[in-house]
Design an enzyme around this catalytic site. Structure first.
Site, PDB file in Angstrom:
ATOM      1  N   ARG A  90       0.699  -1.146  -0.080  1.00  9.68           N
ATOM      2  CA  ARG A  90       0.037  -0.205  -0.132  1.00  9.68           C
ATOM      3  C   ARG A  90       1.137   1.309   0.014  1.00  9.68           C
ATOM      4  O   ARG A  90       1.675   1.335   0.912  1.00  9.68           O
ATOM      5  CB  ARG A  90      -0.960  -0.329   1.413  1.00  9.68           C
ATOM      6  CG  ARG A  90      -1.743   1.200   1.263  1.00  9.68           C
ATOM      7  CD  ARG A  90      -2.602   1.260   2.790  1.00  9.68           C
ATOM      8  NE  ARG A  90      -3.380   2.444   2.840  1.00  9.68           N
ATOM      9  CZ  ARG A  90      -3.033   3.181   4.048  1.00  9.68           C
ATOM     10  NH1 ARG A  90      -2.345   2.955   4.732  1.00  9.68           N
ATOM     11  NH2 ARG A  90      -3.797   4.435   3.930  1.00  9.68           N
ATOM     12  N   ASN A 304      -7.022   1.637  10.208  1.00 13.31           N
ATOM     13  CA  ASN A 304      -5.858   1.952  10.710  1.00 13.31           C
ATOM     14  C   ASN A 304      -5.911   1.762  12.231  1.00 13.31           C
ATOM     15  O   ASN A 304      -6.712   2.496  12.945  1.00 13.31           O
ATOM     16  CB  ASN A 304      -5.098   3.367  10.443  1.00 13.31           C
ATOM     17  CG  ASN A 304      -4.827   3.117   8.970  1.00 13.31           C
ATOM     18  OD1 ASN A 304      -4.929   2.391   8.263  1.00 13.31           O
ATOM     19  ND2 ASN A 304      -4.289   4.450   8.412  1.00 13.31           N
TER      20      ASN A 304
HETATM   21  C1  FCB Z   1      -0.880   7.166  10.759  1.00  8.07           C
HETATM   22  C2  FCB Z   1      -0.453   7.771   9.529  1.00  8.07           C
HETATM   23  C3  FCB Z   1       0.836   7.247   9.102  1.00  8.07           C
HETATM   24  C4  FCB Z   1       2.059   7.275  10.238  1.00  8.07           C
HETATM   25  C5  FCB Z   1       1.195   6.447  11.310  1.00  8.07           C
HETATM   26  C6  FCB Z   1       2.410   6.242  12.523  1.00  8.07           C
HETATM   27  O1  FCB Z   1      -1.747   8.093  11.451  1.00  8.07           O
HETATM   28  O2  FCB Z   1      -1.663   7.373   8.419  1.00  8.07           O
HETATM   29  O3  FCB Z   1       1.354   8.173   8.052  1.00  8.07           O
HETATM   30  O4  FCB Z   1       2.019   8.506  10.546  1.00  8.07           O
HETATM   31  O5  FCB Z   1       0.244   6.757  11.804  1.00  8.07           O
END
Ligand code: FCB
Length: 468
Positions: A90, A304
């Site tokens: 990704r 995420n």
């Molecule tokens: C997320 C982001 C990524 C990175 C990680 C640790 O919030 O999408 O770019 O900064 O955290």
């Protein structure tokens, strides 16, 4: 040594876990964090190039001018992923690298085309994110301007013209909470504004850009490709059962999590969040048809997950906060290990999150879940050769979170993949290069040196089997 006690506690309960057939294992990065070559091929400034020049905005005044120099070393990075055995990559596209206003920048387009070809040649599935925060700085008003959402559709279509035949999975946005509330209310990320009403505008326009783009890409590719969005979820727990603590937790959760997933999956903003934000919500913001566009069906919801937070009600914060509906929220730390970010390690939070999303939103809609980012920064100590043995820290973090994903699947959640953040140590936004999330170290000469976690994760990916 962080996890020593846990290791002992867990050892008795290790299981051999087989992931379902076709489950995707891979890694994730983003353009500004790794590419460098900041102005090659006519690339103009993004809001992050500009933000990095603001004194005090980024630690030590660092920036992404060189980053990991992935722009020039992409073939080496793809070969590295192939050697490890990772099946999905990704990455994000830098909008100002491929378009200057309406004008296509051929060198930038060629770069992504070569990257995709290289991935396909090595048997790695390319997963493209259209927006990971590097908005062209020239766009007036940034995301506070509704027109930016229209421009985003043009950008998506220009890229799709070039790559739509080879890239099967398209994600519109990465973490719109960060590019709205963290960027326009808290001022911690570019463009560094501190205006609550502006942050709501930005959030709505980001969601609109997402919805319109899903419609446009569907029309352009006739359901060939898999479309979706990636949200960052930080599950929220109330510190106690008191009415005040429960209400503060509800308000934080409202803007952090439900503000985004609900309009996308149900076609409306949550009523309690609208009420909480009534004092800031611009009257002219939501037009007829906006919510229908935002809830255009998607195929995959990217999740995420890094941590879960506990909050109690306290004194209202004086300064800017991303929690605009809960300035009185005070985080309570639990007796859990923490990463170098100060984030609590709570793998079971990921299991609960995936199960909640599947049950409340995605399951009935037939939308797949993929963990599009999960990982941890630790203060790695390289040996004389630059090798990092992160067995007790990052490897252990990944292992426990993968086990949580497996548990969620066991409970019926339709989870189709896991992408580790990140392939490389990289530019961690306002925190610069100090916070290292990579399974591969990048040293001062930009040499790539796989850590212990990389070899281990590659083995998990190749065998789809976890001992954990
Ligand atoms: C997320 C982001 C990524 C990175 C990680 C640790 O919030 O999408 O770019 O900064 O955290």
């Amino acid at each position: 040594m962080l996890f020593i006690n846990h290791d002992i506690g867990w050892a008795g309960r290790l299981m051999l876990r087989q992931f379902p057939r076709g489950f995707r294992f891979g890694s994730a990065t983003s353009a500004y964090q790794i590419e460098g070559a900041a102005h090659a091929g006519g690339r103009q400034d993004s809001i992050w190039d500009v933000f990095c020049r603001v004194p005090g905005a980024v630690v030590r005044g660092e920036n992404g001018d060189v980053a990991c120099d992935h722009y020039h070393r992409y073939a080496e990075d793809v070969a590295l992923m192939a050697d490890l055995g990772l099946g999905t990559y990704r990455f994000s596209v830098s909008w100002p690298r491929v378009l200057d206003g309406d004008r296509v920048l051929p060198e930038g387009m060629d770069f992504y085309s070569r990257l995709v070809d290289e991935l396909l040649a090595k048997g790695i599935e390319p997963w493209l994110t259209l927006y990971h925060w590097d908005l062209p700085a020239a766009l007036p008003g940034g995301w506070t301007n509704r027109d930016t959402a229209s421009r985003f559709v043009d950008y998506a279509l220009a890229l799709h013209d070039r790559l739509g035949d080879r890239v099967r999975t398209w994600t519109t946005l990465n973490e719109p909470w960060c590019s709205s509330f963290l960027s326009y209310a808290a001022g911690i990320h570019a463009p560094g504004q501190t205006d609550a009403a502006a942050s709501i505008r930005a959030a709505h326009h980001l969601l609109l850009a997402h919805g319109w783009t899903v419609q446009a890409l569907r029309a352009a590719d006739d359901h060939e490709n898999e479309l979706g969005v990636t949200l960052n979820f930080t599950p929220v727990i109330s510190a106690s059962q008191s009415a005040a603590d429960r209400d503060v937790a509800r308000r934080v959760d409202g803007t952090a999590n439900r503000f985004f997933v609900e309009p996308i999956m149900t076609g409306d903003y949550p009523a309690d969040v609208r009420d909480d934000l009534a004092g800031y919500w611009p009257d002219d913001l939501v037009h007829e048809g906006d919510l229908a566009a935002i809830s255009t069906p998607i195929d995959v919801l990217g999740v995420n997950y890094y941590t879960t937070n506990v909050f109690r009600a306290g004194e209202a914060e004086a300064g800017p906060t991303p929690h605009i509906a809960a300035p009185d929220a005070v985080q309570v730390l639990r007796d859990l290990p923490q990463t170098a970010m100060g984030w609590e390690v709570d793998p079971d939070g990921l299991r609960r999150l995936l199960t909640w999303l599947h049950t409340d939103y995605t399951g009935s809609a037939g939308v797949k879940l993929v963990v599009t980012e999960n990982g941890a920064a630790f203060d790695d100590q390289p040996d004389a050769d630059g090798y990092v043995d992160d067995t007790a820290t990052r490897l252990e973090y990944l292992r426990r979170h993968l086990a949580a994903v497996h548990d969620a699947i066991g409970e019926g959640a339709d989870v189709d993949g896991y992408l580790a953040w990140s392939l490389l140590d990289n530019f961690e936004w306002a925190l610069g290069y100090d916070k290292r999330f990579g399974i591969v170290a990048v040293d001062a000469e930009l040499r790539r040196i796989p850590k212990a976690s990389a070899a281990w994760y590659g083995q998990v990916a190749r065998t789809a089997t976890l001992i954990g």
